[in-house]
Design an enzyme around this catalytic site. Structure first.
Site, short mmCIF file in Angstrom:
data_model
loop_
_atom_site.label_atom_id
_atom_site.label_comp_id
_atom_site.label_asym_id
_atom_site.label_seq_id
_atom_site.Cartn_x
_atom_site.Cartn_y
_atom_site.Cartn_z
N SER A 34 0.80 -1.23 0.00
CA SER A 34 0.00 0.00 0.00
C SER A 34 0.83 1.28 0.00
O SER A 34 0.32 2.34 -0.33
CB SER A 34 -0.92 0.01 1.22
OG SER A 34 -0.15 -0.09 2.40
N ASP A 325 -4.01 8.01 7.53
CA ASP A 325 -4.87 7.03 8.20
C ASP A 325 -4.07 6.28 9.24
O ASP A 325 -2.93 6.66 9.55
CB ASP A 325 -5.61 6.14 7.18
CG ASP A 325 -4.68 5.14 6.48
OD1 ASP A 325 -3.51 4.98 6.91
OD2 ASP A 325 -5.13 4.51 5.50
N HIS A 328 -0.85 4.86 7.19
CA HIS A 328 -0.11 5.47 6.07
C HIS A 328 0.13 6.97 6.26
O HIS A 328 -0.77 7.70 6.67
CB HIS A 328 -0.90 5.25 4.78
CG HIS A 328 -1.21 3.82 4.52
ND1 HIS A 328 -2.46 3.27 4.77
CD2 HIS A 328 -0.44 2.81 4.07
CE1 HIS A 328 -2.43 1.97 4.47
NE2 HIS A 328 -1.22 1.67 4.04
#
Ligand SMILES: *[C@@H]1O[C@H](CO)[C@@H](O)[C@H](O)[C@H]1NC(C)=O
Ligand SMILES: *[C@@H]1O[C@H](CO)[C@@H](O)[C@H](O)[C@H]1NC(C)=O
Ligand SMILES: *[C@@H]1O[C@H](CO)[C@@H](O)[C@H](O)[C@H]1NC(C)=O
Ligand SMILES: *[C@@H]1O[C@H](CO)[C@@H](O)[C@H](O)[C@H]1NC(C)=O
Ligand SMILES: *[C@@H]1O[C@H](CO)[C@@H](O)[C@H](O)[C@H]1NC(C)=O
Length: 383
Positions: A34, A325, A328
């Site tokens: 991610s 978040d 991240h």
């Protein structure tokens, strides 16, 4: 006078020997999780949690719509593409609509080196997708030109964090010792790097792992375990350190085996940890609590509202936050990491910085310094 003019002629002639206008650009191929995924998970049958960044407020600060990137804006590969004078590198599942020749992004949120870790596109499958792209490239550009693109390209990897998360809570379905597990990870990572090398890849950029225990997501775990202040979970950071000490050994080994194999390691751990512990140095005021999420530290992964946990809070001023978040960084944090990767000193990126990887790769293109020298000489000679 005679001396000066013959010197001028000499300089002009030697510089004319290399072409001055140079359109060739070095491609960028992106692999991993991610930290790099720019939208691939939209196209796979993954769990809601792995699809979460397809919803607002992801993308809010830059794209103004969610692209699948797990941040409020651009990620590190987006900035690298910009510095290298490339367009945004398209996700693998969107190459039908976009050009291949500048590279492709294969990364998938939630993925790791091992198949066990998730329903995401594991690294081995990312290699298969890369091989598919090569077939397309050969059809389009011919064998010789494709080979040149692949040999000049830069291959960048962010992987291993999800493998390490999976090992945090050992149980009967997770029977490996730390040592065995690390061996499996490095073994699988090695085969993927060899696979890319076999297709002509030569320049590899490897991220080591960040201080995993300090992610808001993991601080919550520490709270649950009973550590009242929710400090960084040392066990998790230690897992990252294990990976980080094995990585350079593995790469040195590969370099011995594979002629022409070049690599550089980005010390993501160092810059990430530094920004968490000294946020003001990076322009942030808040580095423990995420901008978007639920619960303590906003560490419950719920941003976007389409995950297992539907309710989420969103901060007012995202510029104050290091974490977007629960897991991240924000775009502003990524931008600073990307600049260090591009331009940084050997304590954060070694043995090469990325800029040199993009410059040195094509001997037919003069470097910008050579070009400046040429222009300067040309001016002096014309006066
Ligand atoms: C997607 O995943 C779910 C849950 O694993 C499964 O039930 C479903 O059949 C899958 N759908 C497709 C199209 O593969
Ligand atoms: C065991 O650990 C794995 C990997 O962390 C996890 O996916 C699984 O749910 C766990 N099983 C139990 C029974 O706790
Ligand atoms: C790759 O990982 C699998 C488990 O997913 C393991 O069985 C295998 O031995 C690993 N391969 C290497 C070369 O280490
Ligand atoms: C948090 O608590 C742990 C365990 O009680 C302690 O070791 C640590 O120093 C504390 N950290 C802070 C920042 O108070
Ligand atoms: C690289 O370094 C130079 C000089 O320190 C600086 O002017 C430039 O902005 C840097 N580039 C990036 C992308 O950070």
């Amino acid at each position: 006078m005679a001396l000066i003019s013959s010197l001028c002629i000499f300089l002009l002639v030697t510089h004319f020997a290399t072409p001055i206008v140079c359109h060739e650009r070095v491609a960028l191929f992106v692999f991993g999780d991610s930290v790099f995924d720019s939208g691939n998970n939209k196209y796979i049958n993954a769990t809601a949690d792995l699809q979460g960044s397809n919803y607002f407020p992801y993308g809010e600060s830059f794209f103004k719509y969610p692209t699948g990137r797990a941040s409020n804006g651009r990620l590190i590969p987006d900035f690298i593409a910009e510095y290298a004078n490339l367009p945004f590198i398209p996700p693998y599942f969107e190459i039908g609509k976009k050009q291949l020749i500048h590279g492709v992004n294969f990364a998938s949120a939630g993925s790791g080196c091992l198949a066990e870790t998730s329903g995401a596109i594991v690294l081995k499958t990312q290699l298969k997708n890369f091989e598919n792209v090569i077939q397309l490239l050969k059809r389009k550009m011919g064998k010789t030109e494709s080979h040149k693109i692949l040999a000049n390209a830069v291959y960048i990897f962010s992987t291993g964090s999800n493998d390490m998360f999976a090992s945090l809570v050992p149980n009967s379905t997770f029977p490996y010792s730390d040592r065995e597990y690390l061996q499996m990870i490095m073994g699988n990572l090695t085969s993927v790097l060899k696979g890319v090398y076999k297709e002509g890849g030569r320049k590899f950029v490897m991220f080591n792992l960040g201080p995993l225990g300090c992610l808001p997501f993991i601080r919550v775990l520490n709270l649950q375990i009973g550590v009242k202040n929710g400090s960084c979970l040392e066990e998790a950071t230690n897992k990252a350190k294990m990976f980080n000490s094995a990585l350079p050994k593995m790469l040195k080994q590969l370099q011995k085996q594979l002629p022409g194999f070049k690599y550089t390691i980005f010390n993501f751990f160092k810059v990430f940890a530094d920004s968490i512990h000294n946020p003001t140095k990076y322009g942030f005021t808040i580095s423990e609590v995420a901008c978007c999420g639920t619960g303590p530290f906003r560490g419950v992964l719920s941003c976007g509202g389409k995950r297992q946990v539907k309710e989420y809070e969103l901060c007012k001023n995202v510029k104050d936050y290091l974490f977007f978040d629960s897991v991240h960084p924000t775009e502003l944090a990524y931008q600073q990491y990307a600049a260090l990767l591009w331009n940084g000193t050997t304590d954060v990126v070694a043995p090469h910085n990325l800029k040199s990887f993009f410059e040195s790769s094509n001997s037919r293109c003069p470097s910008s310094l050579e070009f400046l020298l040429y222009m300067k000489n040309k001016q002096q000679c014309e006066i």
